[in-house]
Design an enzyme around this catalytic site. Structure first.
Site, mmCIF file in Angstrom:
data_model
loop_
_atom_site.group_PDB
_atom_site.id
_atom_site.type_symbol
_atom_site.label_atom_id
_atom_site.label_comp_id
_atom_site.label_asym_id
_atom_site.label_seq_id
_atom_site.Cartn_x
_atom_site.Cartn_y
_atom_site.Cartn_z
ATOM 1 N N TRP A 148 48.889 33.463 32.255
ATOM 2 C CA TRP A 148 48.850 33.283 33.702
ATOM 3 C C TRP A 148 49.745 32.115 34.073
ATOM 4 O O TRP A 148 49.246 31.019 34.333
ATOM 5 C CB TRP A 148 47.416 33.008 34.155
ATOM 6 C CG TRP A 148 46.535 34.174 33.946
ATOM 7 C CD1 TRP A 148 46.797 35.462 34.311
ATOM 8 C CD2 TRP A 148 45.251 34.181 33.323
ATOM 9 N NE1 TRP A 148 45.757 36.263 33.966
ATOM 10 C CE2 TRP A 148 44.791 35.524 33.355
ATOM 11 C CE3 TRP A 148 44.449 33.216 32.757
ATOM 12 C CZ2 TRP A 148 43.570 35.890 32.823
ATOM 13 C CZ3 TRP A 148 43.220 33.593 32.240
ATOM 14 C CH2 TRP A 148 42.793 34.914 32.269
ATOM 15 N N HIS A 166 43.323 33.244 39.379
ATOM 16 C CA HIS A 166 42.338 34.324 39.472
ATOM 17 C C HIS A 166 41.123 33.778 40.247
ATOM 18 O O HIS A 166 41.048 32.576 40.512
ATOM 19 C CB HIS A 166 41.939 34.850 38.087
ATOM 20 C CG HIS A 166 41.510 33.807 37.092
ATOM 21 N ND1 HIS A 166 40.940 34.108 35.891
ATOM 22 C CD2 HIS A 166 41.564 32.441 37.105
ATOM 23 C CE1 HIS A 166 40.667 33.005 35.218
ATOM 24 N NE2 HIS A 166 41.039 31.994 35.930
ATOM 25 N N ARG A 192 50.307 33.748 41.044
ATOM 26 C CA ARG A 192 50.816 33.574 39.674
ATOM 27 C C ARG A 192 52.321 33.457 39.726
ATOM 28 O O ARG A 192 52.971 34.161 40.514
ATOM 29 C CB ARG A 192 50.418 34.763 38.788
ATOM 30 C CG ARG A 192 48.926 34.812 38.556
ATOM 31 C CD ARG A 192 48.524 35.895 37.576
ATOM 32 N NE ARG A 192 47.079 36.061 37.624
ATOM 33 C CZ ARG A 192 46.403 36.966 36.961
ATOM 34 N NH1 ARG A 192 47.031 37.797 36.146
ATOM 35 N NH2 ARG A 192 45.095 37.048 37.069
ATOM 36 N N GLN A 206 41.951 39.213 44.605
ATOM 37 C CA GLN A 206 41.004 39.698 43.602
ATOM 38 C C GLN A 206 39.622 39.691 44.231
ATOM 39 O O GLN A 206 39.366 38.947 45.190
ATOM 40 C CB GLN A 206 40.983 38.787 42.366
ATOM 41 C CG GLN A 206 42.148 39.040 41.423
ATOM 42 C CD GLN A 206 42.014 38.320 40.084
ATOM 43 O OE1 GLN A 206 41.194 37.411 39.935
ATOM 44 N NE2 GLN A 206 42.821 38.721 39.125
ATOM 45 N N VAL A 249 34.619 36.026 28.315
ATOM 46 C CA VAL A 249 33.636 37.108 28.135
ATOM 47 C C VAL A 249 33.582 37.538 26.674
ATOM 48 O O VAL A 249 34.525 37.351 25.910
ATOM 49 C CB VAL A 249 33.967 38.361 28.997
ATOM 50 C CG1 VAL A 249 33.699 38.097 30.447
ATOM 51 C CG2 VAL A 249 35.380 38.846 28.761
ATOM 52 N N ALA A 291 30.478 39.833 34.349
ATOM 53 C CA ALA A 291 31.396 39.425 35.422
ATOM 54 C C ALA A 291 32.586 40.369 35.416
ATOM 55 O O ALA A 291 32.852 41.048 34.421
ATOM 56 C CB ALA A 291 31.845 37.990 35.202
HETATM 57 C C1 YSA Z 1 37.778 39.357 33.540
HETATM 58 C C2 YSA Z 1 36.524 39.144 33.013
HETATM 59 C C3 YSA Z 1 35.596 38.570 33.848
HETATM 60 O O1 YSA Z 1 34.363 38.301 33.323
HETATM 61 C C4 YSA Z 1 35.845 38.235 35.152
HETATM 62 C C5 YSA Z 1 37.103 38.442 35.675
HETATM 63 C C6 YSA Z 1 38.059 38.995 34.856
HETATM 64 C C7 YSA Z 1 39.426 39.185 35.389
HETATM 65 C C8 YSA Z 1 40.355 38.040 35.037
HETATM 66 N N1 YSA Z 1 39.999 36.822 35.740
HETATM 67 C C9 YSA Z 1 41.755 38.401 35.422
HETATM 68 O O2 YSA Z 1 42.346 37.821 36.294
HETATM 69 N N2 YSA Z 1 42.201 39.468 34.755
HETATM 70 S S1 YSA Z 1 43.626 40.175 35.072
HETATM 71 O O3 YSA Z 1 44.685 39.240 34.912
HETATM 72 O O4 YSA Z 1 43.729 41.354 34.245
HETATM 73 O O5 YSA Z 1 43.548 40.597 36.581
HETATM 74 C C10 YSA Z 1 42.475 41.382 37.053
HETATM 75 C C11 YSA Z 1 42.980 42.396 38.053
HETATM 76 O O6 YSA Z 1 43.713 41.723 39.073
HETATM 77 C C12 YSA Z 1 43.978 43.375 37.446
HETATM 78 O O7 YSA Z 1 43.296 44.448 36.836
HETATM 79 C C13 YSA Z 1 44.750 43.795 38.660
HETATM 80 O O8 YSA Z 1 44.032 44.771 39.381
HETATM 81 C C14 YSA Z 1 44.806 42.534 39.471
HETATM 82 N N3 YSA Z 1 46.061 41.816 39.222
HETATM 83 C C15 YSA Z 1 46.342 40.963 38.220
HETATM 84 N N4 YSA Z 1 47.592 40.498 38.318
HETATM 85 C C16 YSA Z 1 48.121 41.055 39.434
HETATM 86 C C17 YSA Z 1 47.148 41.897 40.009
HETATM 87 N N5 YSA Z 1 47.380 42.595 41.131
HETATM 88 C C18 YSA Z 1 48.591 42.467 41.685
HETATM 89 N N6 YSA Z 1 49.594 41.679 41.195
HETATM 90 C C19 YSA Z 1 49.388 40.967 40.082
HETATM 91 N N7 YSA Z 1 50.351 40.187 39.626
#
Ligand code: YSA
Length: 323
Positions: A148, A166, A192, A206, A249, A291
């Site tokens: 990230w 996030h 990001r 999110q 997690v 979560a």
């Molecule tokens: C995971 C476990 C937990 O217990 C709680 C939360 C999480 C999610 C974690 N915090 C996280 O940010 N995971 S992620 O980087 O894979 O992003 C989660 C979701 O946000 C993705 O599945 C996507 O739908 C969205 N996302 C991430 N980066 C993005 C984005 N949407 C648009 N543009 C981006 N750059």
């Protein structure tokens, strides 16, 4: 003669209804070649006995007419501005505002969770390293901090302030300030420092979810997220869970939705890691929880068949007015 002129001029003044006709009246009586002015000019050639009388009568008439003129003028001018609105012109139509598609989808998702008993909380977009990384079991040199790539804030006297990458830091903030049972979602914006493409923006939303209590299990997680998918995409849409890794997690999963034969990832989730519980002072032997963090932009893309995420923030009315 003066009395006659007085009656005539005052009667005419009564029928004056516009600035233009008032000006004509002024020219007629008080102008350089006006009727009263001509009398005043001729006074010098009158015999002595008439000069004094006619002189004083015409001067007092001039005073009276000038006074009347000054009194009426402002009223007529005010009417002019009032009358200048052309009521025959067609009215201007007001364009109706509407909700941005991302706002609508966030509201729809929030309503689905609210029906499942979740409360809704918002958090700050400016976050501290401690909450964004440390309390989520992401130590200083952990590769997840590279994953990230972060927008750091330039603040005097501190270097630990960032735009949250996030919504997960709100998990720790909520747990620090409340006791289980917890069932909450946190919608909001994230940032990001990453290159954009059809499914990635550098700023996006999110919706975080957190459930903590006694005996919360992985099947609660799956049941909740299946129910959400049913609410948003209907009962027959294909959903896939896969193992995934997030340091906060154990075990971790991601969930994808079928889109024209392809899997599009919409969220990351898992059972809250014991280290996260310890960090906020919860006993991991007493409490368990799950979560998740989902991306409403990705969900809106699937829902409305949008092929490029960047459309949402392009501010193009041709795109936005379709919703
Ligand atoms: C995971 C476990 C937990 O217990 C709680 C939360 C999480 C999610 C974690 N915090 C996280 O940010 N995971 S992620 O980087 O894979 O992003 C989660 C979701 O946000 C993705 O599945 C996507 O739908 C969205 N996302 C991430 N980066 C993005 C984005 N949407 C648009 N543009 C981006 N750059």
């Amino acid at each position: 003669m003066i009395e006659e002129l007085k009656n005539k001029s005052l009667t005419e003044l009564e029928s004056v209804k516009s600035v233009d006709s008032l000006e004509q009246w002024r020219v007629k009586y008080l102008g350089r070649k006006g009727e009263l002015t001509s009398i005043l000019r001729g006074i010098g050639s009158l015999p002595d006995n008439e000069r004094r009388l006619i002189g004083s009568q015409s001067n007092s008439l001039r005073g009276l007419l000038e006074e009347q003129y000054k009194k009426i003028k402002p009223t007529l001018e005010k009417n002019l501005t009032h009358d200048s609105v052309d009521i025959t012109l067609p009215g201007r139509t007001r364009t109706k505002g509407r909700l941005h598609p991302i706002t609508s989808i966030i509201r729809e998702i929030s309503e689905a969770f609210s029906d499942m008993g979740f409360s809704i909380v918002e958090g700050n977009e400016s976050e501290l390293e401690h909450y964004n990384f440390d309390l989520l079991n992401i130590p200083k040199d952990h590769p997840a901090r590279d994953q990230w790539d972060t927008i750091w804030l330039d603040r005097p006297n501190r270097d630990d302030n960032l735009l949250r990458t996030h919504t997960s830091p709100m998990q720790a903030r909520i747990m620090e300030n409340s006791k289980p049972p917890i069932r909450v979602i946190i919608p909001g914006k994230c940032y990001r420092y990453e290159a954009t493409d059809a499914t990635h923006e550098w700023h996006f939303h999110q919706i975080e979810g957190l459930v903590v209590g006694k005996n919360i299990s992985f099947s609660d997680l799956k049941g909740t997220l299946y129910e959400l998918a049913r609410r948003i995409f209907g009962p027959s849409r294909k959903v896939r869970f896969r193992c995934d890794f997030f340091p906060f997690v154990e075990p971790g999963v991601d969930m994808s939705i079928d889109w024209k034969g392809e899997w599009i990832e919409i969220l990351g989730a898992g059972m809250v890691h014991p280290k996260v519980f310890e960090g906020v002072g919860y006993d991991p032997n007493v409490y368990s929880g799950f979560a998740f963090g989902m991306g409403p932009e990705r969900i809106a893309m699937l829902r409305y068949d949008i092929e490029d995420i960047r459309q949402f923030f392009s501010n193009d009315l041709r795109f936005l007015s379709q919703f």
